[in-house]
Design a protein around this motif. Structure first.
Motif, PDB file in Angstrom:
ATOM      1  N   ASP A 251       0.827  -1.203   0.000  1.00  0.00           N
ATOM      2  CA  ASP A 251       0.000   0.000   0.000  1.00  0.00           C
ATOM      3  C   ASP A 251       0.863   1.256   0.000  1.00  0.00           C
ATOM      4  OD1 ASP A 251      -2.314  -1.626   2.237  1.00  0.00           O
ATOM      5  OD2 ASP A 251      -2.372  -1.477   0.054  1.00  0.00           O
ATOM      6  N   ASP A 252       2.027   1.214   0.722  1.00  0.00           N
ATOM      7  CA  ASP A 252       2.951   2.350   0.682  1.00  0.00           C
ATOM      8  C   ASP A 252       3.474   2.573  -0.733  1.00  0.00           C
ATOM      9  OD1 ASP A 252       2.534   2.464   3.354  1.00  0.00           O
ATOM     10  OD2 ASP A 252       4.515   1.753   3.949  1.00  0.00           O
TER      11      ASP A 252
ATOM     12  N   GLY B 230      -6.134   4.520  -7.370  1.00  0.00           N
ATOM     13  CA  GLY B 230      -5.714   3.153  -7.070  1.00  0.00           C
ATOM     14  C   GLY B 230      -6.324   2.688  -5.767  1.00  0.00           C
ATOM     15  N   TRP B 231      -6.164   1.373  -5.490  1.00  0.00           N
ATOM     16  CA  TRP B 231      -6.763   0.772  -4.294  1.00  0.00           C
ATOM     17  C   TRP B 231      -5.695   0.577  -3.221  1.00  0.00           C
ATOM     18  CZ3 TRP B 231     -11.912   0.207  -3.956  1.00  0.00           C
ATOM     19  CH2 TRP B 231     -12.654   0.231  -5.151  1.00  0.00           C
ATOM     20  N   VAL B 232      -6.056   0.894  -1.964  1.00  0.00           N
ATOM     21  CA  VAL B 232      -5.178   0.665  -0.808  1.00  0.00           C
ATOM     22  C   VAL B 232      -6.031   0.152   0.346  1.00  0.00           C
ATOM     23  CG1 VAL B 232      -3.513   2.449  -1.462  1.00  0.00           C
ATOM     24  CG2 VAL B 232      -5.438   3.034   0.016  1.00  0.00           C
TER      25      VAL B 232
ATOM     26  N   ASP C 199      -7.094   1.344   7.443  1.00  0.00           N
ATOM     27  CA  ASP C 199      -7.892   0.944   8.626  1.00  0.00           C
ATOM     28  C   ASP C 199      -8.621  -0.364   8.371  1.00  0.00           C
ATOM     29  OD1 ASP C 199      -8.807   4.393   9.272  1.00  0.00           O
ATOM     30  OD2 ASP C 199      -7.079   3.227   9.952  1.00  0.00           O
ATOM     31  N   ASP C 200      -7.880  -1.359   7.794  1.00  0.00           N
ATOM     32  CA  ASP C 200      -8.423  -2.705   7.544  1.00  0.00           C
ATOM     33  C   ASP C 200      -9.588  -2.702   6.569  1.00  0.00           C
ATOM     34  OD1 ASP C 200      -7.912  -3.461  11.031  1.00  0.00           O
ATOM     35  OD2 ASP C 200      -6.571  -3.837   9.328  1.00  0.00           O
ATOM     36  N   THR C 201      -9.747  -1.644   5.789  1.00  0.00           N
ATOM     37  CA  THR C 201     -10.836  -1.558   4.820  1.00  0.00           C
ATOM     38  C   THR C 201     -10.265  -1.120   3.484  1.00  0.00           C
ATOM     39  OG1 THR C 201     -12.342  -0.899   6.600  1.00  0.00           O
ATOM     40  CG2 THR C 201     -13.115  -0.583   4.356  1.00  0.00           C
ATOM     41  N   LYS C 202     -10.774  -1.738   2.425  1.00  0.00           N
ATOM     42  CA  LYS C 202     -10.318  -1.399   1.084  1.00  0.00           C
ATOM     43  C   LYS C 202     -10.878  -0.042   0.680  1.00  0.00           C
ATOM     44  CE  LYS C 202      -9.942  -3.355  -3.581  1.00  0.00           C
ATOM     45  NZ  LYS C 202     -10.373  -4.461  -4.474  1.00  0.00           N
TER      46      LYS C 202
ATOM     47  N   THR D  58      -6.281  14.746  -2.010  1.00  0.00           N
ATOM     48  CA  THR D  58      -6.516  13.302  -1.977  1.00  0.00           C
ATOM     49  C   THR D  58      -7.916  13.018  -1.458  1.00  0.00           C
ATOM     50  OG1 THR D  58      -4.173  12.986  -1.501  1.00  0.00           O
ATOM     51  CG2 THR D  58      -5.624  11.107  -1.129  1.00  0.00           C
ATOM     52  N   THR D  59      -8.570  12.029  -2.086  1.00  0.00           N
ATOM     53  CA  THR D  59      -9.887  11.578  -1.635  1.00  0.00           C
ATOM     54  C   THR D  59      -9.830  10.073  -1.411  1.00  0.00           C
ATOM     55  OG1 THR D  59     -10.968  13.303  -2.930  1.00  0.00           O
ATOM     56  CG2 THR D  59     -12.342  11.496  -2.154  1.00  0.00           C
ATOM     57  N   ALA D  60     -10.124   9.640  -0.173  1.00  0.00           N
ATOM     58  CA  ALA D  60     -10.206   8.214   0.150  1.00  0.00           C
ATOM     59  C   ALA D  60     -11.672   7.836   0.246  1.00  0.00           C
ATOM     60  CB  ALA D  60      -9.477   7.910   1.457  1.00  0.00           C
ATOM     61  N   MET D  61     -12.061   6.800  -0.527  1.00  0.00           N
ATOM     62  CA  MET D  61     -13.479   6.433  -0.587  1.00  0.00           C
ATOM     63  C   MET D  61     -13.656   4.957  -0.273  1.00  0.00           C
ATOM     64  SD  MET D  61     -16.121   6.821  -3.787  1.00  0.00           S
ATOM     65  CE  MET D  61     -15.804   8.562  -3.835  1.00  0.00           C
ATOM     66  N   ASP D  62     -14.512   4.685   0.719  1.00  0.00           N
ATOM     67  CA  ASP D  62     -14.917   3.326   1.050  1.00  0.00           C
ATOM     68  C   ASP D  62     -16.225   3.055   0.311  1.00  0.00           C
ATOM     69  OD1 ASP D  62     -15.692   1.567   4.186  1.00  0.00           O
ATOM     70  OD2 ASP D  62     -15.641   0.909   2.104  1.00  0.00           O
TER      71      ASP D  62
END
Length: 665
Positions: free
Chosen positions: A250-251, A271-273, A276-279, A295-299
């Motif tokens: 992931d890094d 991309g996917w990372v 917190d134990d969630t994709k 940056t936008t992180a989306m679950d």
């Protein structure tokens, strides 16, 4: 077939299992196939559009602020002022213009030679005095020296100024003259407002953030994660997004996304990372002008990207299938379960309405029969307990009514006592003496917040037309404040008897000493305020002089053209440390109006934002009304305060005393 002859539970479980297997097995398969493809497609589109929109929302206002900061730093007056030229008045006028243009209404400047830090706070005019001085050996101030040493002239740094007590997004521009660094200048955006405007979002599963090249947070919905000062070379061990990823791959993925976004600023790298134990789907866009990565992180499991309307066709087919399958279940449950339960429900409703003599349905041999028998036992106990409860309620109601009557009587006695105390308090105020001595050349506005209050005013005549007049503001309101006025009045009367009326400072000094003696053995509740603000004026018309002394209270004077403020001592009476009070001797200007006021007038909340009236508005009111007759001034000043207050409640006791010295007095 033995299962059909057993109880209601077995029959219901068998029917539900059969319906679930027939309905949900195909539904789960169809729904999974649809969601896995459609949700990822729309999720990527949403993440890209959301990131691009946030890029514009951040870039437009920050670009404007950055351009203004560069103009401010490149100003000739700014450079010459930092170089030590005597252009203070010109620089202040231009700097105030920049303050009006900056969205925060503030700017800062640091001199490389003197290390003086100048800060123009919002809504506070710049006075050309430094706020503080930086220290080379102070780790908190290293940001300045790091930025001077950097090759880049412009820097955007999220940092907390501990001396000023503000945390902002600082835009730093180096001020240069012929290649020589004279210092730094710029502005700052309020961090909380910046996050609310550009970062905060209430959409579930979507987390926008701003990173630097090392993955340190420059903006985040969780303010504790923001790496304060990292852009200026301090706080390098702050938590990064790399630290929050779950695996080494992931890094590598995050590093690749940052590099790709920097190479192609007009595109969004995705991309996917595992976070917190969630994709999570990670969308990154680079802003070259700010050297930031948006940056936008989306679950996708939490974010509702696809609108329910897109699945209507699929859901309609599933509903038809489920309807056909459940019709059989409904019919079976109706005959086996619902019909007997409805009969029991009718009996239960009648009992709930108080008809305890109703007959319950004939019990059967299954669980519903057991429920009917248990319900019959419960109904008998409820009937018995209800009768006992009604008797207790009737007894308690009579006792409560009697207690209420006593409470109303006690409340009336308290109100009568407070009203009587108000009459006494008004009676001891020197209205008749003031009218007899000053007549139409004075007025008093006295408005306690409650029936009784903690403000009072005093008047003491002397020889040859001289007199002493004063206003006192005791801490507290209501009954507590009124009791403090009695102590204050007694102490001041004692001081006047001892020293006469010629020296207000000696009167205040002795009154402070007397009050401390009164309360030194008294155990007061913690947090109870006992201080008193006071202002005393001795007027000697024969000598054309006026002597003023104050304890945290000022004397205002105005002739309609200007307003003078003569400040009293910095400490109140009964302050934690005894104060030293001094007389201020002034010539009497006949026709000029003198004002003494408690802070209740100045601190009254009002206006569109609920702020206090303030000293500036008060001075302008005095200047605009000073030439009017004092009776008109009293009405206009009261009307101005009422209009400013609007629907806000009165915050404190209000006292305003004014007098004018005429030649014939």
């Amino acid at each position: 077939m033995a299962i059909w002859g057993k109880g209601l539970r077995a029959k219901s479980i068998f029917a539900l299992l059969l319906a679930c297997m027939l309905a949900f097995i195909p539904a789960i398969g169809i729904g999974w196939l649809l969601l896995s493809g459609v949700q990822e497609h729309f999720g990527r589109a949403y993440a890209e559009n959301f990131t691009r929109l946030n890029r514009q929302k951040i870039l437009v206002p920050l670009t404007r602020e950055l351009a203004l900061a560069q103009r401010f730093a490149d100003s000739v007056l700014t450079r010459t002022w930092l170089a030590g030229a005597n252009n203070q008045d010109l620089f202040i006028r231009e700097a105030e213009g920049f303050a009006a243009d900056f969205s925060s209404g503030s700017w800062f400047m640091v001199s490389a030679s003197s290390l003086n830090y100048y800060y123009r706070a919002p809504k506070i005019p710049f006075g050309a005095l430094p706020s503080y001085r930086l220290q080379r050996d102070n780790a908190v101030d290293q940001w300045f020296f790091n930025l001077l040493a950097k090759p880049e002239r412009i820097n955007i740094n999220v940092n907390q100024d501990k001396t000023l007590g503000v945390t902002r997004v600082w835009i730093n521009v180096r001020v240069e003259d012929h290649g020589q660094a004279l210092g730094l200048a710029g502005t700052g955006l309020e961090l909380t407002g910046f996050i609310d405007d550009f970062i905060a979002i209430d959409k579930k599963g979507v987390l926008p953030m701003i990173l630097d090249g090392q993955g340190r947070f420059q903006a985040h919905a969780d303010a504790t994660l923001i790496s304060l000062g990292s852009a200026a070379g301090i706080n390098s061990d702050a938590v990064t997004l790399f630290d929050m990823l779950d695996a080494p791959q992931d890094d590598e993925q995050l590093s690749a996304l940052l590099a790709s976004a920097k190479d192609k600023p007009d595109e969004v790298a995705m991309g996917w990372v595992m976070l917190d134990d969630t994709k999570h789907l990670l969308a990154v866009s680079y802003i070259p002008e700010l050297d930031w990565y948006l940056t936008t992180a989306m679950d996708l499991g939490l974010a509702q990207i696809v609108k329910p309307g897109l699945f209507n066709a699929v859901l309609l087919g599933l509903v038809v299938i489920l309807a056909l399958l459940l019709l059989g279940l409904v019919y079976g449950v109706e005959r086996v379960v619902l019909r007997p339960l409805r009969r029991l429900q009718g009996s239960a409703t009648a009992i709930a309405d108080g008809s305890y003599g109703v007959r319950l349905p004939a019990p059967s041999s299954d669980e519903i029969g057991d429920l009917s028998r248990a319900f019959a036992v419960m109904a008998g106990k409820v009937r018995h307990h209800t009768e006992e409860l009604e008797q207790k309620v009737q007894s308690r109601t009579q006792a409560l009514e009697q207690a209420n009557r006593k409470m109303r009587q006690a409340h009336q006695q308290i109100n009568d006592s407070i009203d009587y105390a108000s009459l006494i308090q008004k009676d001891i105020l020197p209205d008749r003496q003031l009218t007899r001595m000053l007549g139409e050349h004075h007025f008093v506005l006295w408005h306690p917040r409650d029936v009784v209050g903690g403000d009072f005013y005093l008047f003491q005549p002397g020889e040859q037309g001289s007199f002493l007049v004063g206003v006192v503001d005791c801490a507290g309101h209501g009954v507590a404040g009124a009791l403090m006025t009695m102590l204050g009045r007694a102490a001041l009367d004692h001081a006047i008897r001892e020293h006469g009326i010629h020296s207000p400072a000696d009167i205040l000094q002795l009154a402070d000493h007397t009050l401390r003696g009164m309360l030194q053995d008294t155990e007061l509740p913690r947090g109870m305020a006992t201080t008193m603000d006071a202002g005393l004026v001795y007027v000697d018309p024969a000598a054309d002089k006026l002597v003023f002394a104050g304890a945290k209270m000022s004397l205002y004077a105005s002739d309609g053209d200007a307003v003078e403020e003569h400040r009293g001592g910095r400490r109140s009476l009964l302050d934690r440390r005894p104060g030293q009070f001094e007389n201020i001797t002034l010539p009497v200007h006949h026709g000029q109006v003198y004002y003494l006021t408690t802070d209740g007038y100045l601190d009254q909340a009002g206006g569109s934002k609920g702020f206090g009236l303030g000293s500036s508005r008060f001075r302008e009111l005095l200047r605009s009304h000073a030439q009017l007759p004092l009776s008109e001034q009293a009405e206009l000043l009261k009307q101005a305060l009422d209009e400013y207050r609007g629907n806000h409640a009165q915050r404190d006791d209000i006292t305003l005393l004014a007098f004018r010295m005429e030649t014939h007095l």
